[in-house]
Enzyme design. Structure first.
Site, PDB file in Angstrom:
ATOM      1  N   ASP A 129       0.796  -1.212   0.057  1.00  0.00           N
ATOM      2  CA  ASP A 129       0.010   0.056   0.011  1.00  0.00           C
ATOM      3  C   ASP A 129       0.850   1.415   0.003  1.00  0.00           C
ATOM      4  O   ASP A 129       2.057   1.269   0.621  1.00  0.00           O
ATOM      5  CB  ASP A 129      -0.936   0.022   1.429  1.00  0.00           C
ATOM      6  CG  ASP A 129      -2.218   0.888   1.024  1.00  0.00           C
ATOM      7  OD1 ASP A 129      -3.145   0.176   1.022  1.00  0.00           O
ATOM      8  OD2 ASP A 129      -2.030   2.116   1.200  1.00  0.00           O
ATOM      9  N   VAL A 174       1.378   1.915  -6.680  1.00  0.00           N
ATOM     10  CA  VAL A 174       1.407   1.176  -7.850  1.00  0.00           C
ATOM     11  C   VAL A 174       1.565   1.950  -9.301  1.00  0.00           C
ATOM     12  O   VAL A 174       1.695   1.367 -10.193  1.00  0.00           O
ATOM     13  CB  VAL A 174       0.033   0.473  -7.859  1.00  0.00           C
ATOM     14  CG1 VAL A 174      -0.047  -0.555  -6.839  1.00  0.00           C
ATOM     15  CG2 VAL A 174      -1.150   1.391  -7.935  1.00  0.00           C
ATOM     16  N   SER A 200     -14.919  -2.695 -11.717  1.00  0.00           N
ATOM     17  CA  SER A 200     -16.113  -2.101 -10.830  1.00  0.00           C
ATOM     18  C   SER A 200     -17.189  -2.170 -12.016  1.00  0.00           C
ATOM     19  O   SER A 200     -17.001  -2.115 -13.222  1.00  0.00           O
ATOM     20  CB  SER A 200     -15.928  -0.597 -10.661  1.00  0.00           C
ATOM     21  OG  SER A 200     -17.105  -0.157 -10.393  1.00  0.00           O
ATOM     22  N   TYR A 231     -13.108   7.050 -13.803  1.00  0.00           N
ATOM     23  CA  TYR A 231     -13.101   5.959 -13.179  1.00  0.00           C
ATOM     24  C   TYR A 231     -13.958   4.890 -13.909  1.00  0.00           C
ATOM     25  O   TYR A 231     -13.008   3.636 -14.056  1.00  0.00           O
ATOM     26  CB  TYR A 231     -14.024   6.051 -11.909  1.00  0.00           C
ATOM     27  CG  TYR A 231     -13.994   4.869 -10.743  1.00  0.00           C
ATOM     28  CD1 TYR A 231     -12.819   4.598 -10.162  1.00  0.00           C
ATOM     29  CD2 TYR A 231     -15.022   4.145 -10.983  1.00  0.00           C
ATOM     30  CE1 TYR A 231     -13.017   3.603  -9.127  1.00  0.00           C
ATOM     31  CE2 TYR A 231     -15.198   3.054 -10.057  1.00  0.00           C
ATOM     32  CZ  TYR A 231     -13.942   2.867  -9.027  1.00  0.00           C
ATOM     33  OH  TYR A 231     -14.075   1.658  -7.922  1.00  0.00           O
ATOM     34  N   LYS A 248     -11.967   1.390 -14.975  1.00  0.00           N
ATOM     35  CA  LYS A 248     -12.688   0.173 -14.907  1.00  0.00           C
ATOM     36  C   LYS A 248     -13.168  -0.671 -16.142  1.00  0.00           C
ATOM     37  O   LYS A 248     -12.806  -2.054 -16.048  1.00  0.00           O
ATOM     38  CB  LYS A 248     -13.871   0.495 -13.803  1.00  0.00           C
ATOM     39  CG  LYS A 248     -13.079   0.793 -12.623  1.00  0.00           C
ATOM     40  CD  LYS A 248     -11.906  -0.013 -11.837  1.00  0.00           C
ATOM     41  CE  LYS A 248     -11.968   0.233 -10.171  1.00  0.00           C
ATOM     42  NZ  LYS A 248     -10.809  -0.639  -9.749  1.00  0.00           N
TER      43      LYS A 248
HETATM   44  N1  LIG Z   1     -15.930   0.284  -2.432  1.00  0.00           N
HETATM   45  C1  LIG Z   1     -16.749   0.161  -3.503  1.00  0.00           C
HETATM   46  O1  LIG Z   1     -18.127   0.333  -3.627  1.00  0.00           O
HETATM   47  C2  LIG Z   1     -15.888  -0.442  -4.717  1.00  0.00           C
HETATM   48  C3  LIG Z   1     -16.960  -0.890  -5.898  1.00  0.00           C
HETATM   49  C4  LIG Z   1     -16.343  -1.094  -7.093  1.00  0.00           C
HETATM   50  C5  LIG Z   1     -14.897  -1.328  -7.038  1.00  0.00           C
HETATM   51  N2  LIG Z   1     -14.171  -1.020  -6.113  1.00  0.00           N
HETATM   52  C6  LIG Z   1     -12.822  -1.161  -6.248  1.00  0.00           C
HETATM   53  O2  LIG Z   1     -12.033  -1.889  -5.215  1.00  0.00           O
HETATM   54  C7  LIG Z   1     -10.858  -1.699  -4.887  1.00  0.00           C
HETATM   55  C8  LIG Z   1     -10.541  -1.254  -3.329  1.00  0.00           C
HETATM   56  O3  LIG Z   1     -11.757  -0.368  -3.124  1.00  0.00           O
HETATM   57  P1  LIG Z   1     -12.080   0.065  -1.415  1.00  0.00           P
HETATM   58  O4  LIG Z   1     -13.314   0.407  -1.356  1.00  0.00           O
HETATM   59  O5  LIG Z   1     -11.347  -0.965  -0.626  1.00  0.00           O
HETATM   60  O6  LIG Z   1     -11.393   1.555  -1.484  1.00  0.00           O
HETATM   61  P2  LIG Z   1     -10.367   2.229  -0.163  1.00  0.00           P
HETATM   62  O7  LIG Z   1     -10.356   3.688  -0.498  1.00  0.00           O
HETATM   63  O8  LIG Z   1     -10.957   1.725   1.089  1.00  0.00           O
HETATM   64  O9  LIG Z   1      -8.931   1.534   0.026  1.00  0.00           O
HETATM   65  C9  LIG Z   1      -8.062   1.560  -1.197  1.00  0.00           C
HETATM   66  C10 LIG Z   1      -6.580   1.349  -0.788  1.00  0.00           C
HETATM   67  O10 LIG Z   1      -5.677   1.447  -1.854  1.00  0.00           O
HETATM   68  C11 LIG Z   1      -4.540   2.446  -1.172  1.00  0.00           C
HETATM   69  N3  LIG Z   1      -4.210   3.097  -2.550  1.00  0.00           N
HETATM   70  C12 LIG Z   1      -4.636   4.091  -3.330  1.00  0.00           C
HETATM   71  N4  LIG Z   1      -3.989   4.638  -4.122  1.00  0.00           N
HETATM   72  C13 LIG Z   1      -2.570   3.624  -4.148  1.00  0.00           C
HETATM   73  C14 LIG Z   1      -1.537   3.654  -4.938  1.00  0.00           C
HETATM   74  N5  LIG Z   1      -1.296   4.552  -6.043  1.00  0.00           N
HETATM   75  N6  LIG Z   1      -0.764   2.723  -4.487  1.00  0.00           N
HETATM   76  C15 LIG Z   1      -0.954   1.935  -3.610  1.00  0.00           C
HETATM   77  N7  LIG Z   1      -2.025   1.651  -2.842  1.00  0.00           N
HETATM   78  C16 LIG Z   1      -2.774   2.894  -3.102  1.00  0.00           C
HETATM   79  C17 LIG Z   1      -5.097   3.212  -0.295  1.00  0.00           C
HETATM   80  O11 LIG Z   1      -4.183   3.753   0.592  1.00  0.00           O
HETATM   81  C18 LIG Z   1      -6.179   2.430   0.383  1.00  0.00           C
HETATM   82  O12 LIG Z   1      -5.374   1.543   1.585  1.00  0.00           O
HETATM   83  C19 LIG Z   1     -10.451  -0.318  -5.581  1.00  0.00           C
HETATM   84  O13 LIG Z   1      -9.795  -0.808  -6.758  1.00  0.00           O
HETATM   85  C20 LIG Z   1     -11.973   0.161  -6.026  1.00  0.00           C
HETATM   86  O14 LIG Z   1     -11.951   1.019  -7.211  1.00  0.00           O
HETATM   87  C21 LIG Z   1     -14.507  -0.572  -5.010  1.00  0.00           C
END
Ligand SMILES: NC(=O)c1ccc[n+]([C@@H]2O[C@H](COP(=O)([O-])OP(=O)(O)OC[C@H]3O[C@@H](n4cnc5c(N)ncnc54)[C@H](O)[C@@H]3O)[C@@H](O)[C@H]2O)c1
Length: 245
Positions: free
Chosen positions: A37, A61, A140, A153, A157
């Site tokens: 992370d 990343v 997503s 986004y 995605k």
């Molecule tokens: N929560 C939802 O409803 C949802 C829906 C569809 C897709 N997603 C996808 O699921 C994944 C996780 O989402 P979440 O809801 O757990 O988000 P979140 O914001 O709770 O967690 C995201 C994590 O990614 C880390 N991060 C961000 N940018 C980064 C980078 N450049 N390098 C390394 N780490 C990085 C952050 O520090 C954090 O710990 C994402 O790809 C998000 O787009 C989430």
């Protein structure tokens, strides 16, 4: 015996939310886990909460050196990488009229470039190991149907789905499977930041009648990571409570 006994899993964005839930599931199933992370302290702390052997590492990343570094960290700690989850993500929502080029580029960078860098390094490492592997990309439901305020986004995605299918074709001969998950509305910090009305409207549109929990994505990631999905590659699994079916 756990479904991931003897495997090493590397999860990006694993310090919280969906990534952490995946790390927990994988750990409970016997995997040695590396949480990568961009927030180092949070990654290390999260690794310390898992049931099995785990370590945390700082990696952005979007930075090729960091991506190489997180694999090197994993190999130093546990000797190999069998499972990669490209999960790190951000949102920078705004209507097209109001979105800045910077907001567009930030989101494309983290999701598309970040996933591409992970797949490239992961494929090379897993091929060299010669024992197959599984790579999972977090798309997503936004990438399937689009979403107001998410031209950045949704594009990223949707792009991840095409990338998943392309790399799945390239990796198949080495028995490295590449699949994607399309979560719907999942209760994490990312969605807690949504305006209340937008969150409630989204919840109302879900046939199962509620937002999903992070572990409900983790269970599907476990399926894709393990031999339960040994004949699945290039697929995208929607985990959205029936929303946008
Ligand atoms: N929560 C939802 O409803 C949802 C829906 C569809 C897709 N997603 C996808 O699921 C994944 C996780 O989402 P979440 O809801 O757990 O988000 P979140 O914001 O709770 O967690 C995201 C994590 O990614 C880390 N991060 C961000 N940018 C980064 C980078 N450049 N390098 C390394 N780490 C990085 C952050 O520090 C954090 O710990 C994402 O790809 C998000 O787009 C989430």
């Amino acid at each position: 015996m756990g479904l991931l006994e003897g495997r090493v899993a590397l999860i990006t964005g694993g310090a919280q939310g969906i990534g952490l839930a995946i790390a927990q599931r994988f750990s409970d199933e016997g995997a040695q886990v590396v949480i990568a992370d961009m927030r180092e302290d949070a990654a290390v702390e999260a690794a310390g909460t898992l049931s099995g052997e785990a370590t945390g590492v700082r990696a952005n990343v979007t930075d090729p050196e960091d991506v190489t570094g997180m694999f090197e960290h994993a190999i130093e700690a546990f000797g190999r990488v069998d499972v990669l989850v490209n999960n790190a993500g951000i949102t920078r929502d705004a209507s097209l009229k109001n979105m800045t080029l910077e907001e567009f580029e930030q989101v494309i960078d983290v999701h598309l470039k970040g996933t591409w860098l992970g797949l490239k390094e992961g494929l090379a490492r897993m091929k060299a190991q010669g024992e197959g592997g599984s790579m999972i990309n977090m798309s997503s439901i936004s990438g399937k149907v689009g979403n107001f305020g998410q031209s950045n986004y949704a594009a990223a995605k949707a792009g991840i789905v095409g990338m998943t299918k392309s790399v799945a074709r390239e990796a198949a001969r080495a028995n490295i499977r590449v699949n994607a998950i399309q979560p719907g509305l999942i209760a994490t910090e990312m969605t807690a930041a949504m305006p209340k009305e937008a969150y409630e409207a989204a919840e109302k549109a879900i046939p199962l009648g509620r937002a999903g929990q992070p572990d409900e994505i983790a269970k599907v990631a476990l399926f894709l990571a393990s031999d339960l999905s040994s004949y699945c590659t290039g697929i995208t699994i929607e985990v959205a409570g029936g929303r946008h079916m």
